[in-house]
Design a protein around this motif. Structure first.
Motif, short mmCIF file in Angstrom:
data_model
loop_
_atom_site.label_atom_id
_atom_site.label_comp_id
_atom_site.label_asym_id
_atom_site.label_seq_id
_atom_site.Cartn_x
_atom_site.Cartn_y
_atom_site.Cartn_z
N UNK A 134 7.89 2.28 -4.38
CA UNK A 134 8.65 0.97 -4.33
C UNK A 134 8.85 0.47 -2.89
N UNK A 135 8.19 1.66 -1.71
CA UNK A 135 8.36 1.06 -0.13
C UNK A 135 7.28 1.64 0.50
N UNK A 155 1.25 9.49 -10.81
CA UNK A 155 2.56 9.09 -11.36
C UNK A 155 3.25 8.24 -10.13
N UNK A 156 3.29 9.33 -9.17
CA UNK A 156 4.93 9.28 -8.04
C UNK A 156 4.09 7.86 -7.43
N UNK A 157 3.12 7.65 -6.55
CA UNK A 157 2.58 6.44 -6.00
C UNK A 157 2.81 5.26 -7.23
N UNK A 198 1.13 -1.00 -0.21
CA UNK A 198 -0.20 -0.10 0.03
C UNK A 198 0.67 1.37 -0.02
N UNK A 199 1.08 1.66 -1.57
CA UNK A 199 1.63 3.45 -1.13
C UNK A 199 0.98 4.73 -0.29
N UNK A 200 0.16 4.51 0.52
CA UNK A 200 0.07 5.60 0.78
C UNK A 200 -1.08 5.09 1.95
#
Lengths: 262, 468, 378
Positions: C226-227, C220-222, C189-191
């Motif tokens: 990768x983290x 785009x950033x999300x 989950x990127x956010x």
């Protein structure tokens, strides 16, 4: 002519003895759950203080939450009328009385004769009453009498917007756990309560001059918080605001006697 | 819910109390009141009703007949609909459907039983209602959800757009019991062409839905009977209300609750007409003697309730007002708005309905108009000061009945009236009518006891100089 | 960039609003997701989704409202009475629910008594509670009235082209938000839920074209990120409105991560699109009246349950938090039905009642969420 007013509230009992328009003696003490007993005790205190016996009194009026259970009085009158009467007697320019007692808060509009024009009570909930402050003082482990003083030294009042006494208590506990200072919490509580009372008064329309009576009026922090929230000066009445109900009752007793005489 | 409550059939209990109470009066009054000694829990309410004489007896017999119809509906092959109170029951007769009028049944329970319906109210919360939701539904509904009453076959709701907490209760019941659901929906406007058309189409949708559920067609002959009977009883009701304008009012205060009970439980039926006619007789007799409708025959003050009455105290509010010689001139629940109503002033006529029996279409339109003007459906659907809304109706009642004071009591579930009552009270005060707002719950005495409410009213009457 | 969103979501009058006003343009507020933003936008106005954040008491609101009313409209009226909504040029109120709809008269009375703090344009806009051909017909007429009122007051004709253009912008925003949901549904989950909430809230309180650009960049950033977060219990948030990022943060502080919602300020505002062909006004009316994801649309619980299940599956949700603001019987009662039906499917639920407003009940809520998370982990 000697008359008396006896006000049995939910938390305290009060008595005032008047002699021809002058306060001869007054008494306040904690009420118990039996209004009749509380009334007798408080009358005895006031009588002893004045060196009088009950039989010396020409007329006694009872008021307050427990008024219907007092058997020895000549008449009972609503505390709304009594508070209006006393405030207006203490200062004739008063048009609105905010009375905050142990169990309820009221805003009362009076005319130039001290007669009630309109009034409103708080909703059933205890927030905005003396009992609210008592519970919060207990939660903060501060004597009730010092709570107002604590509030006045606050630099950074916390925001307490919970409307429910029970929830507000848990809120106070978690604020303490989070390391908030007692004066800041006390000040937050005063403001929260002042907001409740202000809404009550505003709902029937503010009418200067405004006076405050009832036990909570003795609390300095509360007094200033209410002034701040209303954006208006609140008149300081002479004497102990807590006895105003009993005083009003005594004044009405005097009026009643005058009527019988004439 | 406590175990012992689970052992009794709720509807049967209510019905048997009403049944025996209604029989009591068939003997001598001495026998009747003698018998009440053995029914201490129901005594006060029943006595208050029976003291009115024939109207009270007819009312109890009417309710008894209605409850028997509900209890026997399934054996008689009829479908049962769980309905909101503001659902003219006459509408369902030609559809061969028997209604459970939910709030009136709650009212019967809280009026009759000393301890109220606390167990049933709580049961709803146990299975998922919020404790802040309206007690008017939660009372009897607790019994139906617990399977302690008759089992409804479908749900009909006439409060959507009017009251969310009410609509939520019916919605919940439909989901919980897995029943088909039909809602009549009130837009915020009432009298404009667009909204009238909406109501009439919405009501036709209800007919189709009920026909689908019962597999039977709307009976046009029965429909005509209902239309004619409704018109007849409305005329009588309006005559009684017209008499209420007299000072003193010759109409006993409790007749107002009799009138709306008859309309909610059995509107459009012969029995309801009989109750109305009997009340009219009494009121006319009082009027001819110049007596007030109070027990003493005197009137010291006139009261109007801007919303509902207070039901959870064995009818004590009515007997207390009566003992103070106060004429109770009704409440919003009496605002049905037939065209002849005395409060339907000339400029408010478009907010009324007429019963037009010309043909099937006019009859259906008449019922649709009636349904869209039922108490609450009419007054609290839109902004409180819009035409034909709460303020306008309250003002019309005040001008018509000339009360000395107004009271507000509601339930803690009532967002809609609690949301505007402070503003409404300012308006009535400005009109010179002292107005008391009481925090309590009409169906749950545990919120505020009647004794405490009574003290507040008493104090108000004295402090505001209404009773000298 | 997340900072930008959280700045917007945390302040009532954010920098975009200030810029908009500085450009001499006007803002119209609304309080419920059944108000078509497209129409306000087509009138050249900025639709502003009203909020009660930052209210520290309700003393002004309590002067008008009675005691048993939801604290959300009370906080909004409070802010207005304190002059904090002075950037509004108009307000549209609707019968979203009974607490929300009574702000209409309370607002008007408060406006009479405190001149200058309240906007001059005030409209009550009716929205039926069911979808049928005749209710849609009624609603289309009501929507025409809304268009006419805006045109009359703000002196600008709303053409079909304006509407079509607005529909496109808002649909694009909705599609982008759906993409955000897809990213949150992934294993990584990127956010955080709190940040995602800030992103979603911002949609209602800033110009939508600027919002879309910002969101596109973020996506785009999300998607390159990768983290992301893994291994946490995945939560879905449902019930009454939440526009308070700190509340979501508090919930996530107990160890879970919010990956989806069925909230009004959340996914309900973007899951369904307006049709882009045909009469644009009718298409807008149809989109809003067909929207059954709020319990105000009575009789549609099953559809809402279906939506909930779909979101649970899509975002691989471990548990659901069902909350309601006190006095919200609609969400409160329906939450119990969800609890019954979701738990029967093996999805644990936590039901909480809360107040709207600054996090006054932090301790109380934290205790409940902590206990719930513990029970999930054992």
């Amino acid at each position: 002519m000697l008359v008396a007013g006896c006000d049995v509230g939910s938390l305290t009992a009060k008595a005032v003895i008047l002699s021809d328009g002058k306060i001869l003696s007054q008494a306040v003490r904690r009420a118990n759950s039996r209004p009749e007993e509380s009334a007798k005790e408080i009358m005895d205190l006031a009588l002893a203080d004045a060196g009088l016996a009950f039989s010396d009194l020409a007329y006694v009026i009872g008021t307050g939450y427990g008024r219907r259970q007092i058997s020895f009085v000549n008449e009972v009158v609503s505390e709304i009328v009594c508070h209006g009467k006393a405030a207006q007697w203490l200062n004739p320019s008063v048009r609105m009385v905010i009375d905050v007692g142990g169990q309820d808060a009221k805003a009362i509009l009076v005319d130039e004769n001290g007669s009630v024009v309109r009034y409103v009570y708080n909703d059933k909930c205890a927030s905005g009453t003396g009992r609210f402050l008592e519970i919060m003082a207990e939660a903060l482990e501060v004597p009730l009498g010092e709570l107002g003083e604590q509030a006045t030294i606050s630099q950074n009042p916390v925001s307490i917007s919970n409307q429910c006494t029970v929830f507000a208590e848990t809120e106070v506990v978690s604020l303490l756990n989070n390391g908030k200072a007692i004066p800041d919490i006390a000040s937050g509580l005063m403001r929260a309560m002042a907001h409740r009372i202000a809404a009550l008064a505003k709902s029937i329309g503010l009418e200067p001059e405004i006076a405050m009576s009832g036990g909570v009026a003795k609390n300095q922090g509360m007094f200033s918080a209410l002034e701040e929230v209303l954006g208006l000066k609140i008149m300081r009445l002479e004497g102990d605001p807590q006895i105003n109900g009993a005083l009003g009752a005594a004044l009405l007793a005097e009026e009643a006697m005058r009527k019988t005489v004439s | 819910m406590r175990k012992e409550y689970r052992e009794y059939h709720f509807d049967r209990m209510v019905q048997s109390i009403i049944h025996f109470a209604s029989l009591a009066y068939d003997g001598t009054p001495k026998e009747a009141f003698g018998m009440f000694r053995y029914a201490p829990r129901f005594r006060e309410a029943i006595e208050t009703i029976l003291k009115t004489g024939e109207p009270g007896v007819l009312l109890l017999k009417m309710i008894d007949k209605y409850l028997i119809e509900v209890l026997t509906a399934h054996e008689r092959g009829k479908k049962i609909a769980l309905c909101t109170f503001n659902f003219s029951p006459g509408v369902l007769k030609p559809l061969d459907v028997v209604p459970i009028c939910l709030e009136p049944v709650t009212t019967l329970g809280v009026m009759m039983w000393l301890r109220g319906l606390g167990e049933y109210l709580n049961y709803c919360c146990e299975i998922g209602f919020t404790e802040t939701s309206c007690s008017a539904q939660r009372g009897a509904l607790g019994a139906y959800l617990a399977g302690l009453g008759v089992k409804p076959d479908f749900v009909l709701c006439n409060s959507i757009g009017v009251c969310d907490t009410n609509a939520t209760a019916f919605n919940f019941a439909a989901e919980y019991l897995d029943l088909p659901f039909y809602q009549l929906n009130a837009p915020p406007l009432l009298t404009d062409e667009r909204s009238q058309k909406y109501h009439r189409q919405d009501f036709r949708g209800l007919i189709s839905f009920a026909e689908e559920q019962t597999g039977k067609k709307l009976d046009v002959d029965l429909l005509r009977e209902v239309i004619i009977e409704t018109d007849k009883q409305d005329m009588i009701m309006c005559e009684i209300e017209d008499l209420m304008r007299l000072v003193p009012s010759p109409v006993p205060g409790i007749f107002n609750v009799f009138m709306y009970s008859a309309k909610y439980i059995y509107g459009g039926s012969k029995e309801a007409t009989d109750v109305m006619a009997s009340m009219l007789e009494v009121a006319k007799r009082n009027a001819s003697e110049g007596r007030a409708g109070t027990t003493s025959g005197k009137e010291d003050a006139r009261a109007f309730a801007v919303y509902v009455d207070h039901y959870s105290a064995q009818l004590r509010p009515w007997s207390w007002l009566d003992s103070k010689n106060i004429s109770h001139l009704g409440c919003m629940m009496n605002g049905f708005w037939p065209v002849h109503a005395p409060y339907a002033e000339e400029n408010l006529k478009e907010g009324t309905y007429i019963m037009d029996s010309t043909n099937e279409d006019t009859m259906i339109d008449s019922l649709a108009d009636q349904m869209s003007r039922m108490p609450m459906v009419k007054q609290i659907r839109g902004p409180y000061d819009d035409p034909h809304q709460w303020l306008s109706d309250t003002m019309a009642s005040i001008r018509t009945y000339k009360p000395d004071f107004c009271m507000y009591t509601g339930t803690i579930g009532c967002r809609n009236t609690w949301g505007a009552i402070k503003i409404l009270a300012r308006d009535t005060e400005k009109m010179g009518i002292p107005t008391l707002i009481i925090f309590g719950d009409a169906f749950d005495h545990r919120i505020t006891s009647w004794e405490s409410m009574r003290d507040k009213i008493d104090e108000f009457l004295t402090v505001r100089g209404i009773l000298k | 960039m997340l900072n930008e969103f959280s700045e917007v979501a945390k302040t009532l009058s954010n920098r975009f609003i200030q810029q908009w006003k500085d450009d001499g343009k006007q803002v119209v507020g609304f309080m419920c997701s059944y108000v078509p933003e497209e129409i306000i936008c087509a009138a050249g106005l900025l639709p502003f989704r009203m909020r009660g954040i930052g209210a520290s008491s309700t003393s002004i609101a309590d002067t008008y409202f009675g005691p048993v009313i939801c604290s959300f409209p009370k906080c909004i009226l409070q802010l207005a009475g304190e002059g904090k909504y002075d950037f509004l040029d108009g307000i549209i109120l609707i019968p979203g629910c009974d607490s929300i709809r009574r702000i209409d008269e309370c607002w008007r009375k408060a406006a009479e008594e405190s001149h200058g703090k309240f906007p001059p344009f005030h409209l009550y806009y009716g929205v039926p509670h069911k979808l049928t051909d005749y209710s849609l017909e009624w609603f289309v007429a009501e929507t025409r009235k809304l268009v006419e009122s805006l045109e009359r007051h703000f002196g600008r004709k709303i053409t079909p082209e304006d509407l079509t253009h607005a529909i496109k912008i808002y649909n694009q925003g909705r599609i982008l938000l759906t993409r955000l949901d897809e990213l949150r549904a992934g294993e990584n989950v990127p956010i955080s839920g709190a940040d995602a909430t800030a992103v979603i809230i911002s949609a209602g309180v800033m110009p939508r074209d600027a919002y879309n650009r910002l969101l596109e960049e973020l996506l785009q950033k999300l998607s390159r990120s990768t983290n992301g977060m893994t291994g946490k219990k995945r939560l879905l948030l449902a019930g009454s409105i939440i526009d308070d990022i700190d509340l979501v943060r508090l919930i996530e502080a107990s160890g879970g991560i919010v990956v989806a919602d069925t909230l009004c300020f959340g996914s309900r505002s973007y899951v369904d699109l307006v049709e882009e062909d045909g009469d644009p006004l009718v298409a807008i009316a149809r989109r809003y009246l067909s929207h059954k994801l709020c319990p105000r649309m009575f009789g549609s619980y099953k559809e809402r349950l279906e939506f909930m299940k779909q979101r649970v599956r899509q975002a691989r949700v471990d548990a659901v938090i069902l909350q309601n603001i006190r006095f919200c019987d609609m969400h409160g009662s329906e939450n119990s039905l969800y609890e019954r039906d979701l738990e029967a499917m093996g999805i644990p639920c936590l039901k909480i009642e809360r107040e709207y407003g600054p996090l006054v009940e932090e301790g109380r809520i934290k205790m409940r969420v902590d206990a719930f998370m513990e029970s999930l982990n054992t």
